[in-house]
Each structure stands twice: as structure tokens, then as C-alpha cells.
Design an enzyme around this catalytic site. Structure first.
Site, PDB file in Angstrom:
ATOM      1  N   HIS A 175       0.830  -1.176   0.052  1.00  0.00           N
ATOM      2  CA  HIS A 175       0.190   0.069   0.008  1.00  0.00           C
ATOM      3  C   HIS A 175       0.939   1.229   0.140  1.00  0.00           C
ATOM      4  O   HIS A 175       0.629   2.122  -0.778  1.00  0.00           O
ATOM      5  CB  HIS A 175      -0.838  -0.033   1.130  1.00  0.00           C
ATOM      6  CG  HIS A 175      -1.745   1.359   1.342  1.00  0.00           C
ATOM      7  ND1 HIS A 175      -3.037   1.645   1.122  1.00  0.00           N
ATOM      8  CD2 HIS A 175      -1.091   2.354   2.330  1.00  0.00           C
ATOM      9  CE1 HIS A 175      -3.112   2.774   1.476  1.00  0.00           C
ATOM     10  NE2 HIS A 175      -2.190   3.396   2.083  1.00  0.00           N
ATOM     11  N   GLU A 176       1.695   1.244   0.752  1.00  0.00           N
ATOM     12  CA  GLU A 176       2.825   2.307   0.930  1.00  0.00           C
ATOM     13  C   GLU A 176       3.467   2.741  -0.514  1.00  0.00           C
ATOM     14  O   GLU A 176       3.735   3.813  -0.742  1.00  0.00           O
ATOM     15  CB  GLU A 176       3.789   2.187   1.956  1.00  0.00           C
ATOM     16  CG  GLU A 176       2.986   2.180   3.644  1.00  0.00           C
ATOM     17  CD  GLU A 176       2.289   3.309   3.872  1.00  0.00           C
ATOM     18  OE1 GLU A 176       2.584   4.535   3.233  1.00  0.00           O
ATOM     19  OE2 GLU A 176       1.380   3.190   4.573  1.00  0.00           O
ATOM     20  N   HIS A 212       1.518   4.572  -2.971  1.00  0.00           N
ATOM     21  CA  HIS A 212       1.775   5.992  -2.646  1.00  0.00           C
ATOM     22  C   HIS A 212       2.840   6.453  -3.444  1.00  0.00           C
ATOM     23  O   HIS A 212       2.986   7.651  -4.047  1.00  0.00           O
ATOM     24  CB  HIS A 212       2.104   6.472  -1.275  1.00  0.00           C
ATOM     25  CG  HIS A 212       0.722   6.455  -0.471  1.00  0.00           C
ATOM     26  ND1 HIS A 212      -0.548   7.066  -0.748  1.00  0.00           N
ATOM     27  CD2 HIS A 212       0.443   5.670   0.874  1.00  0.00           C
ATOM     28  CE1 HIS A 212      -1.487   6.710   0.107  1.00  0.00           C
ATOM     29  NE2 HIS A 212      -1.021   6.130   1.073  1.00  0.00           N
ATOM     30  N   GLU A 250      -5.644   7.215  -0.904  1.00  0.00           N
ATOM     31  CA  GLU A 250      -5.695   5.884  -0.069  1.00  0.00           C
ATOM     32  C   GLU A 250      -6.187   4.757  -0.768  1.00  0.00           C
ATOM     33  O   GLU A 250      -5.617   3.689  -0.920  1.00  0.00           O
ATOM     34  CB  GLU A 250      -6.549   5.996   1.112  1.00  0.00           C
ATOM     35  CG  GLU A 250      -5.733   6.899   2.343  1.00  0.00           C
ATOM     36  CD  GLU A 250      -4.218   6.581   2.559  1.00  0.00           C
ATOM     37  OE1 GLU A 250      -4.176   5.638   2.695  1.00  0.00           O
ATOM     38  OE2 GLU A 250      -3.288   7.405   2.514  1.00  0.00           O
TER      39      GLU A 250
HETATM   40 ZN   LIG Z   1      -1.797   5.317   2.769  1.00  0.00          ZN
END
Ligand SMILES: [Zn+2]
Length: 427
Positions: free
Chosen positions: A287-288, A291, A368
Site C-alpha cells: 500500500h505504501e 503512494h 488511499e
Molecule cells: Zn496510505
């Protein structure tokens, strides 16, 4: 004429501040009532969250709301008092008559020093209560009195030693920058921000917490493998000793030039005391990395820089207008740069700031979801769902929200929405 003007400015400032306060209070009350009335674990959460944890999360949320009610009431009363009594001007007079040096820069620095010190002192009881009573009650606080005191002192010294020189530079640019001073101001402040963001992880953050490279082992090998598959330039992989501060857990990705991934040691804790399994940590990291892949940091930075230019433009248009100084108690001839900047940025732009912060919150939720989608593409949707549930449990997040409150405040989509999106994408 001027008198009517400055009274108008004064009442507009107070009107906007109170409007902001009442709006946030209204949202808080809506959320507070949701917490009070939701006594059973909602249908969709059974099997995800047991009654004990749900009850504890509910009571934690109610306690935080109550704390928030008191804190924001004190804050609006203090602001009204400061503006109404002309305290800013009184402190200015005091600073001027006690300054050992001539000139606006010296007076401004003393003025700012007094005001920021007062504000730190006023905040202290809240900070102590929050850490040692509220967080303590739910088992989150890990700080000792010594750690807390040292932390506050370090933060205070650091913030003074950054704020005072930066404000002096700003004053000089406004005074001597000519007609297009706001362009110089924008470039200078932009450069300073970039420098601070760059040195922050290596020089500032370690003053407060201990960062150690993630030790060799299965997790590190897996993370390095994932990073090289995605061609992510993994320069630094650190574990931060967050457990000295609190039991809350998290992970984040940071970096403009050097890429740094930071895991909280609490995230890695053994499953019996909370924390995530290795595959869950890896899912959080995916997930990071989402980004990073979508350049979220750069996009956010471009928005902030554009906003800064706009704010300085508004300031350039308004700062020679005497009523904005008179409204906070200054005599006609006295128009200090820093006071003008404070009045324009903090008071006059309140409606704009609120709108901007709402739009940024929406954008952040969108980011997100994008990062979650990226993790899904890497086939990490299932462990990511487990990780989100685990993190929510460990952090005692109350999973039921008033929709308006959530839309306004949540930079991260609430747990249920994220789980929902992850399930749909996976199918
Ligand atoms: Zn995040």
C-alpha cells in the site's frame, strides 16, 4: 471611516472564527451521538471485532470527543479574548519597549517568542491530560514523565530555532522585496520547506525517536524482493521505536529524493500482544509503495506550493490596508509585517483554509483508495484486509461513523469502506 472599517474587520474575523468553531462542534456532536447510540457490534462487523474490543473502542472514542469539546471551547474563548482585548498589540508594545535592538525584525522576534511560548504553556495541561490520563486509561501511553518532558523541551527549542530566523527572513523580504516581493517570498519559503523536508528524516526525526535499520531476516528479504520487483529505489528501511511513545502502530513511506520506509516497532510486535504477521506487514508496505508509484507526495507538494503562492498574493493585496492591523488593536501608523501575515493567514482566510482542508481530505481519501488498489494488483488484498482489521483493533478505532463527520475529517477512508473496496476489487 477607518473606525467603521476596522470594527467591520474585527467582527468579520470573530464571525468567521465562531462559524468555524460551531461547524466543527456540530460535526463533533453528530459523531458523539453515533458513538453513544451504537451499543452493539454492527452486523457487517461480527466476526471481525468482538464485543469487548468494540465496547472499549466506543468508550475511547467518547472520551476523545469529550476531551475535544473542552479543548476547542478553551481555544475559541482564548482566540476571542486575544482579538477582542488587543493582546497582540499589547505584547507588541511590551516587546518594542523591552527590545535591546532597534527595528522591526528584533521586535517581531521577541513578540513571536512571547506569543509562541504562551501558547505552548497553555497547551501543556491538555497535552499532559491527553497522554497521562486519556491514553493511559486505554493502555496506549508508554511515555514516562522524563520522556515527555524532554520531548516537549526538544520540540520547543527546535521550533523556536527554526521559526525565529525564518520569520526574520520573511520580514526582510516583504520590506525590501519591492513590488513583486510575494514572488521572492514564495520562492524563498518554498526552498526552505524543501530543505526542511529533505533534512527531516535524517536530522530532525532522530532527535525525537530512535530509528534502526530493519534487521536481516525473512521480512527484510521479502521487502527487498518486493521493492526490486517494482523498481522502487529502497534507500532506507527503518524501524522506529514508537513503543517508547505509545502502543499505537503504523507504517509510512517518506521521501522526495531519498526514499525511506519506516515501520513502527509496534506494527511488528508479536501477534499475542498485537501487531501484524509478516505477510500483513508486506501488504501494508505494498500500500505504501502505491503512494510512491502514483507520486502522491509530489502531487501533494505541488498543491501546497500553489496554495502558498495564492496565500502570499492575498497577503500582498491586503497588507497595506490599515484596518486589518487596527482590528487587532494596533494604532493607525503601525503595520508590522508579521502581524499582517498572521491576521491574513490565520483569521481572514479562515473560510478558504477550511475549504482547502476539506478538499485535501477528500484528495487524501482518493489517494488511499488508489494505494489500496495498487496493493490489490500485487495480490495483497487479502493480507491487507487482515492487516487493516488488526491495526484497527490495536489502535482501538471505533468503526461506526456519522457520514458528514467522516467526510469532513477522515483523511483515510473508514475501515469498512476500505474493506469493502478491497473485497470488490479482488473479485
Ligand atoms: Zn496510505
Amino acid at each position: 471611516m477607518t473606525m467603521i472599517d476596522d470594527i467591520n474587520v474585527l467582527y468579520s474575523i470573530l464571525f468567521f472564527l465562531w462559524l468555524q468553531y460551531l461547524w466543527e462542534l456540530y460535526l463533533e456532536i453528530r459523531q458523539y451521538r453515533v458513538c453513544q447510540h451504537t451499543k452493539d457490534v454492527p452486523q457487517e462487523l461480527r466476526g471481525v471485532m468482538n464485543k469487548d474490543i468494540f465496547d472499549k473502542a466506543r468508550s475511547y472514542s467518547i472520551d476523545k470527543s469529550s476531551f475535544g469539546f473542552v479543548k476547542s471551547a478553551v481555544s475559541i474563548i482564548t482566540s476571542t479574548f486575544i482579538i477582542y482585548t488587543g493582546l497582540l498589540a499589547k505584547v507588541w508594545n511590551y516587546s518594542q519597549s523591552n527590545s535591546p535592538w532597534e527595528g522591526e525584525v528584533a521586535t517581531s522576534c521577541i513578540w513571536l517568542f512571547i506569543l509562541t511560548t504562551l501558547s505552548s504553556v497553555l497547551d501543556l495541561p491538555f497535552s499532559i491530560y491527553y497522554t497521562f490520563v486519556l491514553e493511559e486509561k486505554y493502555g496506549f501511553n508508554k511515555q514516562t514523565a522524563t520522556f515527555f518532558t524532554l520531548d516537549k523541551i526538544k520540540a520547543y527549542i527546535l521550533s523556536q530555532s527554526l521559526t525565529l530566523p525564518i520569520c526574520s527572513i520573511i520580514i526582510l523580504i516583504v520590506k525590501y522585496g519591492g513590488e513583486y516581493f510575494f514572488v521572492w517570498l514564495w520562492i524563498t519559503v518554498g526552498v526552505i520547506l524543501m530543505v526542511l523536508l529533505t533534512i527531516y528524516p535524517s536530522y530532525i526525526a532522530p532527535l525525537f525517536d530512535k530509528y534502526t535499520p530493519l534487521p536481516e531476516g525473512e521480512l527484510r528479504t521479502n521487502i527487498e524482493k518486493l521493492a526490486s520487483e517494482l523498481k522502487f529505489p529502497l534507500d532506507q528501511l527503518y524501524v522506529v521505536e514508537g513503543s517508547k511513545r505509545s502502543a499505537h502502530s503504523n507504517a509510512y513511506f517518506y521521501g522526495l529524493f531519498a526514499k525511506r520506509i519506516v515501520l513502527f516497532d509496534t506494527l511488528l510486535a508479536k501477534p499475542e500482544s498485537g501487531g501484524c504477521e509478516n505477510d500483513e506487514v508486506l501488504a501494508v508496505l505494498s500500500h505504501e509503495l502505491g503512494h510512491w508509484k502514483h507520486s502522491h507526495i509530489t502531487k501533494r507538494l505541488i498543491i501546497m506550493q500553489t496554495n502558498l503562492l495564492l496565500v502570499f498574493l492575498v497577503f500582498a493585496f491586503m497588507f497595506r490596508y490599515p484596518p486589518i492591523y487596527q482590528a487587532v488593536g494596533f494604532p493607525t501608523k503601525l503595520q508590522p509585517v508579521l502581524v499582517g501575515l498572521l491576521v491574513v493567514m490565520q483569521y481572514i482566510m479562515v473560510p478558504y483554509n477550511e475549504l482547502l482542508s476539506f478538499l485535501l481530505t477528500c484528495l487524501s481519501r482518493y489517494f488511499e483508495f488508489q494505494a489500496d488498489k495498487f496493493a490489490t494488483k500485487l495480490k495483497k488484498a487479502e493480507p491487507l484486509q487482515r492487516a487493516l482489521i488488526q491495526l484497527n483493533k490495536d489502535n482501538l478505532g471505533f468503526p461506526v461513523y456519522d457520514s458528514l463527520y467522516s467526510a469532513w475529517h477522515h483523511s483515510h477512508p473508514p475501515l469498512l469502506q476500505r474493506l469493502d473496496a478491497l473485497k470488490t476489487k479482488q473479485d
